[in-house]
Design a protein around this motif. Structure first.
Motif, PDB file in Angstrom:
ATOM      1  N   LEU A 144       0.829  -1.204   0.000  1.00  0.00           N
ATOM      2  CA  LEU A 144       0.000   0.000   0.000  1.00  0.00           C
ATOM      3  C   LEU A 144       0.863   1.253   0.000  1.00  0.00           C
ATOM      4  CD1 LEU A 144      -2.728   1.422   0.150  1.00  0.00           C
ATOM      5  CD2 LEU A 144      -2.676   1.123   2.634  1.00  0.00           C
ATOM      6  N   MET A 145       1.933   1.259   0.792  1.00  0.00           N
ATOM      7  CA  MET A 145       2.841   2.407   0.802  1.00  0.00           C
ATOM      8  C   MET A 145       3.346   2.705  -0.603  1.00  0.00           C
ATOM      9  SD  MET A 145       4.985   1.387   4.217  1.00  0.00           S
ATOM     10  CE  MET A 145       6.334   2.549   3.955  1.00  0.00           C
ATOM     11  N   LYS A 146       3.764   1.666  -1.308  1.00  0.00           N
ATOM     12  CA  LYS A 146       4.301   1.863  -2.661  1.00  0.00           C
ATOM     13  C   LYS A 146       3.214   2.372  -3.605  1.00  0.00           C
ATOM     14  CE  LYS A 146       7.885   1.529  -5.407  1.00  0.00           C
ATOM     15  NZ  LYS A 146       9.121   2.297  -5.155  1.00  0.00           N
ATOM     16  N   LEU A 147       1.996   1.847  -3.466  1.00  0.00           N
ATOM     17  CA  LEU A 147       0.918   2.226  -4.380  1.00  0.00           C
ATOM     18  C   LEU A 147       0.502   3.682  -4.218  1.00  0.00           C
ATOM     19  CD1 LEU A 147      -1.330  -0.970  -4.275  1.00  0.00           C
ATOM     20  CD2 LEU A 147       0.040  -0.146  -6.193  1.00  0.00           C
ATOM     21  N   VAL A 148       0.690   4.260  -3.018  1.00  0.00           N
ATOM     22  CA  VAL A 148       0.317   5.670  -2.820  1.00  0.00           C
ATOM     23  C   VAL A 148       1.514   6.593  -3.009  1.00  0.00           C
ATOM     24  CG1 VAL A 148      -1.619   5.105  -1.310  1.00  0.00           C
ATOM     25  CG2 VAL A 148       0.622   5.602  -0.298  1.00  0.00           C
ATOM     26  N   GLY A 149       2.603   6.066  -3.581  1.00  0.00           N
ATOM     27  CA  GLY A 149       3.710   6.921  -3.981  1.00  0.00           C
ATOM     28  C   GLY A 149       4.847   7.054  -2.997  1.00  0.00           C
ATOM     29  N   ILE A 150       4.857   6.240  -1.944  1.00  0.00           N
ATOM     30  CA  ILE A 150       5.963   6.226  -0.989  1.00  0.00           C
ATOM     31  C   ILE A 150       6.997   5.207  -1.466  1.00  0.00           C
ATOM     32  CG2 ILE A 150       6.596   5.762   1.424  1.00  0.00           C
ATOM     33  CD1 ILE A 150       3.707   6.519   2.161  1.00  0.00           C
ATOM     34  N   ASN A 151       8.266   5.451  -1.166  1.00  0.00           N
ATOM     35  CA  ASN A 151       9.327   4.507  -1.518  1.00  0.00           C
ATOM     36  C   ASN A 151       9.784   3.759  -0.267  1.00  0.00           C
ATOM     37  OD1 ASN A 151       9.421   5.334  -4.261  1.00  0.00           O
ATOM     38  ND2 ASN A 151      10.666   7.090  -3.687  1.00  0.00           N
ATOM     39  N   PRO A 152       9.181   2.608   0.040  1.00  0.00           N
ATOM     40  CA  PRO A 152       9.600   1.861   1.218  1.00  0.00           C
ATOM     41  C   PRO A 152      10.887   1.075   0.961  1.00  0.00           C
ATOM     42  CG  PRO A 152       7.808   0.700   0.140  1.00  0.00           C
ATOM     43  CD  PRO A 152       8.042   1.963  -0.648  1.00  0.00           C
ATOM     44  N   VAL A 153      11.756   1.047   1.969  1.00  0.00           N
ATOM     45  CA  VAL A 153      12.943   0.196   1.966  1.00  0.00           C
ATOM     46  C   VAL A 153      12.863  -0.657   3.231  1.00  0.00           C
ATOM     47  CG1 VAL A 153      15.453   0.096   2.096  1.00  0.00           C
ATOM     48  CG2 VAL A 153      14.350   1.866   0.700  1.00  0.00           C
TER      49      VAL A 153
END
Length: 302
Positions: free
Chosen positions: A54-63
């Protein structure tokens, strides 16, 4: 039996509360140290994978940076090799390092990658050895010697500390919409591999990448005061007070130090959260109250 539905008004409230945080974190990097119960409980594992997607889908770059101490211990037990610890760190000879690389870089890393991909993400598993991501050197521990003698140096083998991070590979993966999942293994200039504390690796990545937030998942609600109340909104001065009066001690001390180091050298903020809480990462990122103990730099405000 039909599952109880969430009232539409409550759903709308949740979404509107999340909106300003989605806007704030859009296009920014969030480094998550994944560990504790959240890596063991099947439902928590699936929930964490969904949160990251979900983080990635809303434009966040998770590592994602993960540990794996219990899993390493289990494999060592199965092959009949006794685990030895000095000052809380596993003594890692060459044979143990082979097991560490197999478990962290193989079994654990690939399970996390598979979980995220099953939930619709595009995760890529890495160790710090890939692309020269994490430079390391041997960690030297000391203990006081007899009076008027130099401290004794303790050799704990292939245990390392981070000397540098090359962000090029992270930038490439983020730009291609992949989610990096990093095993905390580094390499020195001679090509020797080292097992590194996952909190430290996450902290250094957050610094180097200029992450908006560093999230450290634990098996505690966060940092508690003497009355068991959650402490949050801490800066360097307050952290030092809490260390001096003994509130921060034991296993929490290195986590708080890691978080403070990250926000002092490039990360926007750091939070120590309870990974036993379902969807703790989303609660921390997208709600007004958040969860856990927030640590910020001196200039970050309240």
């Amino acid at each position: 039996m039909t599952a109880e539905r969430t009232p539409p008004s409550q759903v709308a409230h949740v979404l509107t509360e999340a909106l300003p945080y989605i806007r704030r974190f859009h296009g920014r990097t969030v480094v998550v140290k994944y560990g504790g119960n959240a890596m063991v409980d099947d439902e928590l594992k699936r929930g964490f994978a969904r949160d990251v997607v979900l983080m990635k889908l809303v434009g966040i770059n998770p590592v994602v940076v993960h540990g794996g101490g219990p899993q390493i211990g289990n494999v060592l037990d199965r092959i009949g090799k006794e685990s030895e610890f000095v000052q809380g760190m596993r003594v890692t000879d060459a044979e143990t390092m082979d097991v560490v690389e197999m478990v962290l870089g193989g079994l654990v890393n690939k399970e996390i990658v598979s979980l995220i991909n099953t939930q619709g993400g595009r995760a890529v598993g890495l160790s710090g050895k890939d692309g020269g991501l994490i430079k390391a050197r041997r960690l030297q521990l000391t203990r006081p010697g007899p009076a008027e003698q130099a401290p004794e140096i303790i050799d704990i083998g292939h245990v390392g500390e981070v000397t540098g991070v090359d962000p090029a590979l992270m930038s490439l993966l983020d730009g291609a919409d992949f989610i990096p999942v990093v095993a905390p293994i580094g390499v020195d200039e001679e090509g020797v591999s080292y097992n590194i504390n996952a909190d430290l690796v996450a902290g250094h990545l957050a610094q180097t990448l200029g992450a908006e937030k560093l999230i450290l998942m634990t098996n505690t609600p966060g940092l508690l005061d003497g009355d068991g109340q959650l402490l949050t909104g801490l800066d360097a001065g307050r952290v030092q007070q809490l260390i001096d009066d003994g509130t921060i001690h034991g296993g929490m001390l290195p986590k708080v130090s890691c978080a403070l180091e990250a926000v002092t050298h490039g990360a926007g903020a750091a939070t120590i959260i309870d990974g036993r809480v379902p969807h703790a990462v989303l609660l921390e990122l997208f709600t007004d109250s958040g969860v856990g103990t927030l640590i910020h730099g001196a200039a970050a405000g309240g």
